[in-house]
Design an enzyme around this catalytic site. Sequence first.
Site, mmCIF file in Angstrom:
data_model
loop_
_atom_site.group_PDB
_atom_site.id
_atom_site.type_symbol
_atom_site.label_atom_id
_atom_site.label_comp_id
_atom_site.label_asym_id
_atom_site.label_seq_id
_atom_site.Cartn_x
_atom_site.Cartn_y
_atom_site.Cartn_z
ATOM 1 N N ASP A 1 -65.740 5.721 -16.015
ATOM 2 C CA ASP A 1 -66.622 4.694 -16.565
ATOM 3 C C ASP A 1 -65.847 3.378 -16.630
ATOM 4 O OD1 ASP A 1 -68.801 3.487 -17.684
ATOM 5 O OD2 ASP A 1 -68.563 4.377 -19.668
ATOM 6 N N GLU B 1 -75.778 -1.257 -11.205
ATOM 7 C CA GLU B 1 -76.919 -1.488 -12.092
ATOM 8 C C GLU B 1 -77.787 -2.683 -11.682
ATOM 9 O OE1 GLU B 1 -77.745 -1.240 -16.884
ATOM 10 O OE2 GLU B 1 -75.850 -0.658 -15.966
ATOM 11 N N LYS C 1 -78.552 2.080 -10.817
ATOM 12 C CA LYS C 1 -78.724 2.284 -12.259
ATOM 13 C C LYS C 1 -79.878 1.426 -12.765
ATOM 14 C CE LYS C 1 -75.219 2.713 -15.111
ATOM 15 N NZ LYS C 1 -73.938 2.424 -15.819
ATOM 16 N N THR D 1 -80.096 4.934 -17.027
ATOM 17 C CA THR D 1 -79.116 4.663 -18.067
ATOM 18 C C THR D 1 -79.785 4.250 -19.375
ATOM 19 O OG1 THR D 1 -77.067 3.432 -18.494
ATOM 20 C CG2 THR D 1 -78.833 2.231 -17.388
ATOM 21 N N PHE E 1 -76.493 8.458 -23.791
ATOM 22 C CA PHE E 1 -75.391 7.710 -24.402
ATOM 23 C C PHE E 1 -74.956 8.373 -25.711
ATOM 24 C CE2 PHE E 1 -75.021 3.224 -22.521
ATOM 25 C CZ PHE E 1 -75.246 3.698 -21.240
#
Length: 322
Positions: free
Chosen positions: A16, A95, A131, A155, A177
């Site tokens: 990440d 993203e 994303k 996400t 998350f």
Amino acid sequence: MDKLSQLRSMTAVVADTGDINAIRQFTPLDATTNPSLLLKAAQQAEYQPLIDRAIAFAATQGGSDDEQTALCCDYLAAGIGREILQIVPGRISTEVDARLSFDTAATLERARRLMGLYAQIGVAPERVLIKVASTWEGIKAAEVLEREGIHCNLTLLFSFAQARACADAGVTLISPFVGRILDWHLKNTDANGFTPEQDPGVQSVRRIYHFYKEHGYRTTVMGASFRNTGQIEALAGCDSLTISPDLLAQLAADQSELPRALTAPADTGNTAAPLAESDFRFQHNDDAMAHEKLGEGIRKFVLDQCALESQLQTRARNFEAV
């Protein structure tokens, strides 16, 4: 054997980060970025030539200053993604602008452009995940993209309703998350802390994981946003986990045993009924944590996107002056 090596034997480990050096150090299968990570990466010396190429490319395409800046950001994201893919053997997640989170058509347009940019710089489509925020509009966009062969990572996922809708849409991967769920409960309840087993973020991922496996969904569950290694260890055996460099380092330094925490239940063969939009919106908004954290997460990504754009605009003005 260290815990990171043990984890890799049962779970796909994803970095990440956009930090090339950290990715080289931990050699994950995949990597994922977001506007916050790109903003940090753009301040590193090794990315400055790539930023200049992105500025030059955007300038050749014409359009307004805002249009050129947006294109520059997308080109930079694809360029950093390509650099990362030279190290990892798997995929990179890139993203879509979070300001488009409630606009299905605009999300589709931006996702297709990102894939086009990746194609221009020689990256095969199967090595990229787009994303998208797990809003209803984002999930509907991902459903279309998946049919087009563009694979998606949904996400900012906090609620079971989001997870169900993503599975109904046939998305490739979701990112629940964990850490942000924990943050909310520590702030909004009387609890001073949770054991890994009691951790509400861990429990959320476990619930989603078991639901997917019991109903035969092929969507990958990738736990994200960890606050400590205890959360990670409590999800050992999950399909995939995306982990920050500091937590990867802690796992690599720990030589104790890591038992498997998740084992897939048998597929019952029972297909769950698709979640209607009205049910999705009610169930998601009925979950105060999920409602608040989704909005907060989008706002944070937008702030970092704007900061990145401001940085690129300043560099573009200096670029033109030279």
